[in-house]
Design a protein around this motif. Structure first.
Motif, mmCIF file in Angstrom:
data_model
loop_
_atom_site.group_PDB
_atom_site.id
_atom_site.type_symbol
_atom_site.label_atom_id
_atom_site.label_comp_id
_atom_site.label_asym_id
_atom_site.label_seq_id
_atom_site.Cartn_x
_atom_site.Cartn_y
_atom_site.Cartn_z
ATOM 1 N N LEU A 1 82.405 -16.612 -23.844
ATOM 2 C CA LEU A 1 82.574 -17.490 -22.484
ATOM 3 C C LEU A 1 81.217 -17.349 -21.548
ATOM 4 O O LEU A 1 81.746 -16.776 -21.213
ATOM 5 C CB LEU A 1 84.000 -17.154 -22.328
ATOM 6 C CG LEU A 1 84.265 -18.504 -21.288
ATOM 7 C CD1 LEU A 1 84.433 -20.142 -22.289
ATOM 8 C CD2 LEU A 1 86.020 -18.146 -20.879
ATOM 9 N N ASP A 2 80.270 -18.384 -21.523
ATOM 10 C CA ASP A 2 79.487 -18.289 -20.106
ATOM 11 C C ASP A 2 79.970 -19.136 -19.884
ATOM 12 O O ASP A 2 80.371 -20.417 -19.677
ATOM 13 C CB ASP A 2 78.222 -18.884 -21.378
ATOM 14 C CG ASP A 2 76.756 -18.439 -19.994
ATOM 15 O OD1 ASP A 2 76.712 -17.253 -19.545
ATOM 16 O OD2 ASP A 2 76.479 -19.779 -19.736
ATOM 17 N N ILE B 1 82.474 -25.107 -19.120
ATOM 18 C CA ILE B 1 82.032 -23.228 -20.015
ATOM 19 C C ILE B 1 81.345 -23.682 -21.489
ATOM 20 O O ILE B 1 81.696 -24.801 -22.079
ATOM 21 C CB ILE B 1 83.349 -22.387 -19.502
ATOM 22 C CG1 ILE B 1 84.663 -22.554 -19.543
ATOM 23 C CG2 ILE B 1 83.116 -21.869 -17.726
ATOM 24 C CD1 ILE B 1 85.812 -21.950 -19.699
ATOM 25 N N GLY B 2 81.060 -22.778 -21.982
ATOM 26 C CA GLY B 2 80.854 -22.723 -23.309
ATOM 27 C C GLY B 2 80.088 -20.989 -23.937
ATOM 28 O O GLY B 2 80.156 -20.140 -23.197
ATOM 29 N N GLU C 1 78.215 -10.448 -25.063
ATOM 30 C CA GLU C 1 77.639 -10.088 -24.005
ATOM 31 C C GLU C 1 78.392 -9.281 -23.502
ATOM 32 O O GLU C 1 78.488 -8.611 -22.559
ATOM 33 C CB GLU C 1 77.935 -11.579 -23.150
ATOM 34 C CG GLU C 1 76.668 -11.917 -21.722
ATOM 35 C CD GLU C 1 77.877 -11.813 -20.503
ATOM 36 O OE1 GLU C 1 78.863 -12.086 -21.256
ATOM 37 O OE2 GLU C 1 77.512 -11.947 -19.469
ATOM 38 N N GLU C 2 79.928 -9.119 -24.043
ATOM 39 C CA GLU C 2 80.698 -9.181 -23.754
ATOM 40 C C GLU C 2 80.789 -7.423 -23.630
ATOM 41 O O GLU C 2 81.262 -6.170 -23.532
ATOM 42 C CB GLU C 2 81.724 -9.252 -23.836
ATOM 43 C CG GLU C 2 82.416 -10.565 -23.074
ATOM 44 C CD GLU C 2 82.398 -10.469 -21.365
ATOM 45 O OE1 GLU C 2 82.449 -9.780 -21.107
ATOM 46 O OE2 GLU C 2 82.289 -11.861 -20.732
ATOM 47 N N ASP C 3 80.236 -6.784 -24.857
ATOM 48 C CA ASP C 3 80.303 -5.111 -25.702
ATOM 49 C C ASP C 3 78.548 -4.416 -25.020
ATOM 50 O O ASP C 3 77.853 -4.646 -25.527
ATOM 51 C CB ASP C 3 80.404 -5.298 -26.863
ATOM 52 C CG ASP C 3 82.097 -6.094 -27.282
ATOM 53 O OD1 ASP C 3 82.441 -6.108 -26.948
ATOM 54 O OD2 ASP C 3 81.884 -6.950 -28.419
ATOM 55 N N GLY D 1 75.766 -24.599 -12.481
ATOM 56 C CA GLY D 1 76.247 -23.405 -12.528
ATOM 57 C C GLY D 1 76.355 -22.621 -13.812
ATOM 58 O O GLY D 1 77.209 -21.784 -13.836
ATOM 59 N N SER D 2 76.077 -23.188 -14.789
ATOM 60 C CA SER D 2 77.367 -22.839 -16.189
ATOM 61 C C SER D 2 76.206 -23.352 -17.187
ATOM 62 O O SER D 2 75.795 -24.429 -17.161
ATOM 63 C CB SER D 2 78.435 -23.699 -16.457
ATOM 64 O OG SER D 2 79.725 -23.258 -17.488
ATOM 65 N N MET D 3 75.645 -22.154 -17.725
ATOM 66 C CA MET D 3 74.474 -22.772 -18.388
ATOM 67 C C MET D 3 74.808 -23.377 -19.665
ATOM 68 O O MET D 3 73.680 -24.779 -19.737
ATOM 69 C CB MET D 3 73.593 -21.746 -18.876
ATOM 70 C CG MET D 3 72.124 -21.873 -19.717
ATOM 71 S SD MET D 3 71.513 -19.971 -20.495
ATOM 72 C CE MET D 3 70.159 -20.414 -20.851
#
Ligand code: AFP
Length: 340
Positions: free
Chosen positions: A123-124, A135-136, A100-102, A249-251
């Protein structure tokens, strides 16, 4: 003395032992997945320890960069991504990584290539970091046919082709939930041993639940079936009880609760975000895979979520996932709308 209970307490099923047991059922297996998983587990342990120390280590705060989704990146996101990329590359079992970050996929250098493609959100739920909410990390694993010449197409496979998926939740305890395609198991990190121990064997989601989970702040922009579904949760037919609303709000945390207690998690499309918010490859697919493996369903508003064929690595999709009967209800509302 209860000897059976004592034996259970002393005969610890670690995640590595569990995966080795699974591996022994496939004599042709070369142990590559076990090695890959041990690197994913290492990443999870590192992130867990960093999340626990975040306040102390002054890791919280903006890193001064924005990621490909235009969101502010925090230091823990940067750190988690670096740790996972390095752990996955050094496993020698991966050829393509999508994070997700790249912005771009990472193609592993030839000398370290292996046959797996891993898609992940390191880190979602990062907007929850500063207030200590769970978080996860979310991950999905594909097998690549020709890993000597990896191409982006091999990361753009439907979710049903995944060979494994899971998440690790950093909350009041650190829990890793994993499916390798034959059910779902949950492992909790014992910090004194540094090992994930099987604590939730063969998780099955209740067929119907009493909880719905959605960001109702977006309600004014929802489409008809979503609005009707949520209305029915609050004002059910005579004789049934309303559902409770829970939304973190944290999947990872919302899906974890849904998996254990039953109910439905919705991140629908709306007028402002016609494709919803959540990303297909590393949020929608892994969670849909786990839901189906636990006996639930996952639906996009148009089709089974795992049948989607993504065209871009950061594509988004609406998602409705959870207990079988609850997802059937939303499917029926979309089917009725399609008929009109
Ligand atoms: P952040 O990583 O920006 O906190 O987003 C979390 C997330 O991707 C997912 O974990 C949540 O389910 C969803 O977004 C929450 O979105 P809303 O804040 O729009 O409800």
């Amino acid at each position: 003395m209860d000897h059976a209970a004592d034996a259970l307490r002393t005969d610890l099923m670690t995640i590595t032992r569990y995966v080795l047991n699974e591996q022994s059922k496939h004599p042709e297996s070369r142990g590559d997945f076990t090695i890959l998983l041990s690197h994913i587990v290492l990443g999870c342990k590192f992130v867990c320890s960093s999340v626990n120390k975040a306040g102390l280590a002054k890791l919280i705060g903006l890193a001064g960069e924005t990621n490909v989704q235009g969101e502010e990146q925090k230091k823990l996101d940067v750190l988690s991504n670096d740790v996972f990329v390095k752990a996955l590359v050094s496993s020698g079992r991966t050829c393509i990584l999508v994070s997700e970050e790249d912005e771009e996929a990472t193609f592993v250098e030839p000398a370290l290539r292996g046959r797996y493609c891993v898609v992940f959100d390191p880190l979602d739920g990062s907007s929850n970091i500063d207030c200590g909410v769970s978080i996860g990390t979310i991950f999905g694993v594909y097998m690549v046919k020709d890993f000597t010449e990896p191409t982006l197409d091999q990361a753009l496979q439907p979710g049903k082709n995944m060979v494994a998926a899971g998440y690790c939740m950093y909350g009041s305890s650190c829990t890793l939930v994993l499916s390798t395609g034959s059910g779902v198991n949950g492992f909790t990190l014992d910090p004194s041993l540094g090992e994930f121990i099987l604590t939730h064997p063969d998780i099955k989601i209740p067929k119907k639940g009493k909880i719905y989970s959605v960001n109702e702040g977006n309600a004014k922009n929802w489409d008809g079936p979503t609005a009707k579904y949520v209305e029915n949760c609050k004002f059910p037919k005579e004789g049934s009880s309303p559902k409770s609303l829970r939304y973190i709000g944290s999947m990872v945390a919302d899906v974890h609760r849904t998996l254990l207690y039953g109910g439905i998690f919705l991140y629908p499309a709306d007028k402002k975000s016609p494709s919803g918010k959540l990303r297909v490859l590393y949020e929608v697919f892994p969670m849909s895979f786990l839901m189906e493996q636990a006996g639930g369903q996952a639906f996009t508003g148009k089709e089974r979520a795992l049948d989607l064929l993504p065209k871009k690595i950061h594509e988004r999709s609406p998602i409705f996932l959870g207990s079988y009967d609850d997802v059937e209800e939303i499917k029926a509302l979309y089917a009725a709308e399609a008929k009109n």
